[in-house]
Design a protein around this motif. Structure first.
Motif, mmCIF file in Angstrom:
data_model
loop_
_atom_site.group_PDB
_atom_site.id
_atom_site.type_symbol
_atom_site.label_atom_id
_atom_site.label_comp_id
_atom_site.label_asym_id
_atom_site.label_seq_id
_atom_site.Cartn_x
_atom_site.Cartn_y
_atom_site.Cartn_z
ATOM 1 N N ASP A 1 0.866 -1.173 0.000
ATOM 2 C CA ASP A 1 0.000 0.000 0.000
ATOM 3 C C ASP A 1 0.905 1.226 0.000
ATOM 4 O O ASP A 1 1.652 1.453 0.964
ATOM 5 N N VAL A 2 0.827 2.012 -1.066
ATOM 6 C CA VAL A 2 1.720 3.155 -1.227
ATOM 7 C C VAL A 2 0.947 4.315 -1.847
ATOM 8 O O VAL A 2 -0.171 4.151 -2.349
ATOM 9 N N SER A 3 1.574 5.486 -1.828
ATOM 10 C CA SER A 3 1.173 6.569 -2.718
ATOM 11 C C SER A 3 2.325 6.816 -3.673
ATOM 12 O O SER A 3 3.479 6.498 -3.376
ATOM 13 N N LEU A 4 2.006 7.381 -4.830
ATOM 14 C CA LEU A 4 3.050 7.714 -5.784
ATOM 15 C C LEU A 4 2.705 9.026 -6.462
ATOM 16 O O LEU A 4 1.535 9.422 -6.535
ATOM 17 N N TRP A 5 3.764 9.712 -6.928
ATOM 18 C CA TRP A 5 3.538 10.931 -7.687
ATOM 19 C C TRP A 5 3.526 10.582 -9.166
ATOM 20 O O TRP A 5 4.477 10.000 -9.687
ATOM 21 N N CYS A 6 2.416 10.906 -9.826
ATOM 22 C CA CYS A 6 2.227 10.607 -11.239
ATOM 23 C C CYS A 6 2.245 11.917 -12.025
ATOM 24 O O CYS A 6 1.494 12.844 -11.685
ATOM 25 N N PRO A 7 3.058 12.035 -13.079
ATOM 26 C CA PRO A 7 3.108 13.270 -13.860
ATOM 27 C C PRO A 7 1.790 13.633 -14.519
ATOM 28 O O PRO A 7 1.592 14.788 -14.904
ATOM 29 N N ALA B 1 10.968 13.133 -12.863
ATOM 30 C CA ALA B 1 9.728 13.629 -13.455
ATOM 31 C C ALA B 1 9.789 15.154 -13.542
ATOM 32 O O ALA B 1 10.410 15.809 -12.693
ATOM 33 N N PRO B 2 9.148 15.762 -14.541
ATOM 34 C CA PRO B 2 9.178 17.222 -14.658
ATOM 35 C C PRO B 2 8.539 17.890 -13.453
ATOM 36 O O PRO B 2 7.473 17.484 -12.993
ATOM 37 N N GLY B 3 9.219 18.901 -12.929
ATOM 38 C CA GLY B 3 8.663 19.678 -11.824
ATOM 39 C C GLY B 3 8.838 19.085 -10.459
ATOM 40 O O GLY B 3 8.309 19.621 -9.480
ATOM 41 N N VAL B 4 9.571 17.976 -10.312
ATOM 42 C CA VAL B 4 9.784 17.346 -9.006
ATOM 43 C C VAL B 4 11.124 17.818 -8.437
ATOM 44 O O VAL B 4 12.155 17.757 -9.110
ATOM 45 N N PHE C 1 9.712 8.119 2.460
ATOM 46 C CA PHE C 1 9.789 8.304 1.013
ATOM 47 C C PHE C 1 10.640 7.211 0.374
ATOM 48 O O PHE C 1 11.612 6.741 0.951
ATOM 49 N N THR C 2 10.267 6.844 -0.850
ATOM 50 C CA THR C 2 11.100 5.994 -1.694
ATOM 51 C C THR C 2 11.434 6.804 -2.938
ATOM 52 O O THR C 2 10.545 7.098 -3.754
ATOM 53 N N LEU C 3 12.703 7.204 -3.064
ATOM 54 C CA LEU C 3 13.149 8.020 -4.191
ATOM 55 C C LEU C 3 13.642 7.097 -5.302
ATOM 56 O O LEU C 3 14.503 6.243 -5.082
ATOM 57 N N LEU C 4 13.098 7.280 -6.488
ATOM 58 C CA LEU C 4 13.439 6.432 -7.630
ATOM 59 C C LEU C 4 13.880 7.330 -8.786
ATOM 60 O O LEU C 4 13.150 8.258 -9.166
ATOM 61 N N PRO C 5 15.052 7.090 -9.383
ATOM 62 C CA PRO C 5 15.590 7.972 -10.426
ATOM 63 C C PRO C 5 14.934 7.747 -11.780
ATOM 64 O O PRO C 5 15.601 7.468 -12.782
ATOM 65 N N TRP C 6 13.643 7.881 -11.827
ATOM 66 C CA TRP C 6 12.865 7.618 -13.033
ATOM 67 C C TRP C 6 12.000 8.839 -13.355
ATOM 68 O O TRP C 6 11.752 9.696 -12.497
ATOM 69 N N ALA C 7 11.495 8.890 -14.573
ATOM 70 C CA ALA C 7 10.568 9.945 -14.968
ATOM 71 C C ALA C 7 9.129 9.602 -14.599
ATOM 72 O O ALA C 7 8.282 10.500 -14.456
ATOM 73 N N GLU C 8 8.845 8.323 -14.417
ATOM 74 C CA GLU C 8 7.487 7.879 -14.073
ATOM 75 C C GLU C 8 7.574 6.504 -13.439
ATOM 76 O O GLU C 8 8.497 5.734 -13.730
ATOM 77 N N ILE C 9 6.618 6.191 -12.580
ATOM 78 C CA ILE C 9 6.628 4.918 -11.847
ATOM 79 C C ILE C 9 5.555 4.000 -12.428
ATOM 80 O O ILE C 9 4.410 4.422 -12.623
ATOM 81 N N SER C 10 5.928 2.767 -12.680
ATOM 82 C CA SER C 10 4.967 1.747 -13.100
ATOM 83 C C SER C 10 5.165 0.529 -12.206
ATOM 84 O O SER C 10 6.273 0.286 -11.713
ATOM 85 N N PRO C 11 4.117 -0.278 -11.989
ATOM 86 C CA PRO C 11 4.278 -1.480 -11.163
ATOM 87 C C PRO C 11 5.270 -2.465 -11.770
ATOM 88 O O PRO C 11 5.977 -3.162 -11.048
ATOM 89 N N ARG D 1 8.031 -1.766 -13.583
ATOM 90 C CA ARG D 1 9.412 -1.330 -13.330
ATOM 91 C C ARG D 1 9.744 -1.426 -11.849
ATOM 92 O O ARG D 1 10.868 -1.786 -11.470
ATOM 93 N N LEU D 2 8.785 -1.108 -10.988
ATOM 94 C CA LEU D 2 9.027 -1.215 -9.554
ATOM 95 C C LEU D 2 9.268 -2.665 -9.152
ATOM 96 O O LEU D 2 10.146 -2.955 -8.328
ATOM 97 N N ALA D 3 8.503 -3.598 -9.720
ATOM 98 C CA ALA D 3 8.697 -5.024 -9.411
ATOM 99 C C ALA D 3 10.098 -5.479 -9.800
ATOM 100 O O ALA D 3 10.764 -6.208 -9.050
ATOM 101 N N GLU D 4 10.563 -5.038 -10.962
ATOM 102 C CA GLU D 4 11.921 -5.390 -11.401
ATOM 103 C C GLU D 4 12.967 -4.804 -10.446
ATOM 104 O O GLU D 4 13.946 -5.466 -10.090
ATOM 105 N N HIS D 5 12.738 -3.569 -10.021
ATOM 106 C CA HIS D 5 13.661 -2.915 -9.087
ATOM 107 C C HIS D 5 13.702 -3.642 -7.743
ATOM 108 O O HIS D 5 14.786 -3.909 -7.200
ATOM 109 N N LEU D 6 12.542 -3.998 -7.206
ATOM 110 C CA LEU D 6 12.493 -4.688 -5.919
ATOM 111 C C LEU D 6 13.108 -6.081 -6.014
ATOM 112 O O LEU D 6 13.790 -6.533 -5.083
ATOM 113 N N ALA D 7 12.866 -6.772 -7.124
ATOM 114 C CA ALA D 7 13.474 -8.091 -7.313
ATOM 115 C C ALA D 7 14.993 -7.981 -7.331
ATOM 116 O O ALA D 7 15.700 -8.840 -6.779
#
Length: 281
Positions: A12-18, A71-74, A102-112, A114-120
């Motif tokens: 259960d998370v929140s995320l910032w979506c562009p 992401a732009p504006g972050v 916070f979980t800081l991710l060096p990406w322009a956008e978060i998808s489940p 890409r996050l699954a690959e990162h966590l694995a």
């Protein structure tokens, strides 16, 4: 040999979506492990799989705000509370809190995906004996009917729910006259979509009712000090803490008042848990 565990746990998370701004999410976690069988005939004891993965997810990404730092504006900066996250697109927000919120991710956008690959990849750094590879899948709960996402924080919670910007994707059931009301469920899911739920006691700044302007909530909890500032039109202010019990009661009261009907609401908090409440017109 591949060992799989479906619905091992959930996040259960929140995320910032562009595109959408602050968004709550709930994902089921499915796991696959590759490796060789031991003399006991097992790759990895099922009884040990869940705590091994869950402990690492609970101590990391779960109940945090996922921030795509490219992401732009972050903007991310240090502050007295720990970290400050500021956004400009698609709307302005500021969140402050301890670093572990916070979980800081060096990406322009978060998808489940890409996050699954990162966590694995993170889990694969210290694999158990006989395990040679690991894969995770994050997927939303299959919901037949209305669903909405929201973010919140619970000042009085002893665990990670105290973090001011974590969220959920939840189903919503509304009954009147003994039967489900799909039309009302869809309407209220639309009205609550991507909203921030705030306890009135946590407000330190808010525009007059119906007016535009920033809303600011602040509180101190066991993990530290938290602040969030965002447009008032993105928020729903409750007269109580925003636990699922109070959300159910608030919704039952709102729906019954607007429709003039006795209303029963089953509100969910993410996957498989929630509360019932009844409202009188």
């Amino acid at each position: 040999m591949t060992l799989f565990v479906n619905r091992l746990t959930h996040l259960d998370v929140s995320l910032w979506c562009p595109q959408r701004g602050l968004t709550g999410a709930s994902w089921q976690v499915d796991l696959e492990l590759d490796g060789e069988l031991g003399e006991d005939g097992m790759l990895f004891d099922f009884g040990e799989v869940k705590p091994w993965v869950k402990q690492r997810l609970d101590a990391g990404v779960d109940h945090t705000l996922l921030v795509p730092t490219r992401a732009p504006g972050v903007e991310v900066a240090e502050c007295q509370e720990g970290l400050s996250i500021r956004t400009r697109l698609p709307w302005s927000m500021e969140v402050r809190g301890p670093r572990q919120a916070f979980t800081l991710l060096p990406w322009a956008e978060i998808s489940p995906e890409r996050l699954a690959e990162h966590l694995a990849g993170e889990l694969s750094r210290r694999l158990p004996p006989r395990v040679s590879a690991l894969r995770l899948t994050l997927q939303e709960e299959a919901i037949d009917g209305a669903a909405y996402t929201y973010s919140h924080g619970l000042r009085h919670h002893a665990g990670n729910c105290q973090r001011i910007a974590h969220g959920h994707r939840s189903r919503l059931h509304i009954w009147q006259r003994g039967s489900r009301q799909p039309g009302l469920e869809a309407e209220w899911a639309r009205r609550l979509a991507d909203c921030y739920l705030v306890d009135r006691q946590d407000l330190v700044e808010a525009p007059p009712a119906g007016a535009a302007g920033p809303l600011t909530a602040r509180y101190r909890a066991p993990q530290g000090s938290f602040l969030i500032r965002l447009p008032a039109e993105r928020c729903r202010v409750l007269p109580t803490p925003t636990t699922v019990e109070h959300i159910a009661a608030w919704l039952a009261e709102q729906v019954s008042r607007e429709t003039g009907e006795v209303t029963r609401v089953q509100a969910f908090e993410g996957v498989d848990k929630g509360a019932f409440a009844r409202g009188e017109p």
